[in-house]
Scaffold this motif. Structure first.
Motif, mmCIF file in Angstrom:
data_model
loop_
_atom_site.group_PDB
_atom_site.id
_atom_site.type_symbol
_atom_site.label_atom_id
_atom_site.label_comp_id
_atom_site.label_asym_id
_atom_site.label_seq_id
_atom_site.Cartn_x
_atom_site.Cartn_y
_atom_site.Cartn_z
ATOM 1 N N TYR A 1 24.429 56.876 68.924
ATOM 2 C CA TYR A 1 24.082 55.484 69.235
ATOM 3 C C TYR A 1 25.229 54.580 68.506
ATOM 4 O O TYR A 1 25.093 53.654 68.068
ATOM 5 N N HIS B 1 28.176 52.888 68.926
ATOM 6 C CA HIS B 1 28.682 52.152 69.902
ATOM 7 C C HIS B 1 29.855 51.254 69.323
ATOM 8 O O HIS B 1 31.043 51.338 70.159
ATOM 9 N N SER C 1 22.733 54.556 63.085
ATOM 10 C CA SER C 1 23.550 55.386 63.884
ATOM 11 C C SER C 1 23.871 56.558 63.501
ATOM 12 O O SER C 1 23.807 56.852 62.096
ATOM 13 N N ARG D 1 30.375 47.849 69.180
ATOM 14 C CA ARG D 1 30.638 46.536 69.900
ATOM 15 C C ARG D 1 31.906 45.876 69.363
ATOM 16 O O ARG D 1 32.937 45.555 70.125
ATOM 17 N N ALA E 1 29.179 51.239 62.292
ATOM 18 C CA ALA E 1 28.122 50.716 63.024
ATOM 19 C C ALA E 1 27.073 50.351 61.993
ATOM 20 O O ALA E 1 26.293 49.284 62.605
ATOM 21 N N TRP F 1 22.220 50.454 70.258
ATOM 22 C CA TRP F 1 23.410 50.681 69.650
ATOM 23 C C TRP F 1 23.706 49.778 68.359
ATOM 24 O O TRP F 1 22.789 50.025 67.420
ATOM 25 N N ASP F 2 24.628 48.869 68.291
ATOM 26 C CA ASP F 2 24.743 48.166 66.773
ATOM 27 C C ASP F 2 24.365 46.774 67.254
ATOM 28 O O ASP F 2 24.938 45.840 66.487
#
Length: 195
Positions: A183, A185, A117, A187, A140, A92-93
């Protein structure tokens, strides 16, 4: 070329070019043992022989391999002549988890040979719309690069992958095929309910 022993002849053609920073062998070959008679050890042994040969020819540049995620102990042992490991990481990140994992298995330097990403959101969030979303990709990648730069003493850098989405990765190469995993994501901008 590696298995055929052509590494030296190929290098002689290119080794004096100033743009060559290092020699990188393979890209995520650890995910494809079928290319090596069903035994990935065959790749690691060939890679190691090629690395030794390259280092005997070019004493000024490092030799690397772009590995899919963190190499395991067997890969590190069989590829012991690799000077610096490239790792293709998509978490993800949140790439920072790599640093403690790497420190536990090796004291050699690493760089992110692939990280980043894509620009397609497979579902909307409270901030990002579904579909092509270059703002989400930019956010990201900014988070990813900041984590890498915040840990600059633990890595040698990164290559963002990719600037344009790999349309071929999920099937139809002529259209934006949304069947691949995104990918993106982010957060910092989502809650668990958004995931």
């Amino acid at each position: 070329e590696i298995s055929l022993g052509l590494v030296g002849s190929e290098m002689c053609i290119r080794d004096s070019h100033n743009a060559i920073l290092m020699w990188e062998l393979g890209n995520e070959y650890n995910y494809n043992p079928q290319w090596f008679g069903g035994n990935i050890d065959n790749w690691y042994k060939a890679m190691n022989r090629a690395s030794i040969k390259i280092q005997s020819i070019d004493k000024n540049r490092l030799v690397s391999s772009a590995h899919g995620d963190i190499p395991d102990n067997k890969a590190l042992e069989l590829g012991s002549s690799i000077n610096i490991w490239g790792i293709n990481v998509y978490r993800w990140d949140e790439p920072a988890s790599v640093f403690a994992e790497w420190k536990a298995v090796s004291n050699k330097p690493i760089y992110f040979s692939e990280i980043g990403s894509d620009s397609y959101m497979t579902k909307p969030t409270n901030i990002y719309k579904m579909g092509v979303n270059e703002k989400a990709q930019s956010d990201a990648n900014t988070i990813i690069l900041n984590e890498i730069l915040d840990n600059a003493s633990l890595n040698e850098g990164a290559f963002i992958f990719q600037f344009a989405d790999g349309l071929w990765k999920a099937g139809n190469p002529s259209t934006q095929d949304t069947g691949a995993v995104s990918y993106t994501h982010l957060r910092a901008h989502e809650t668990e309910a958004d995931l």
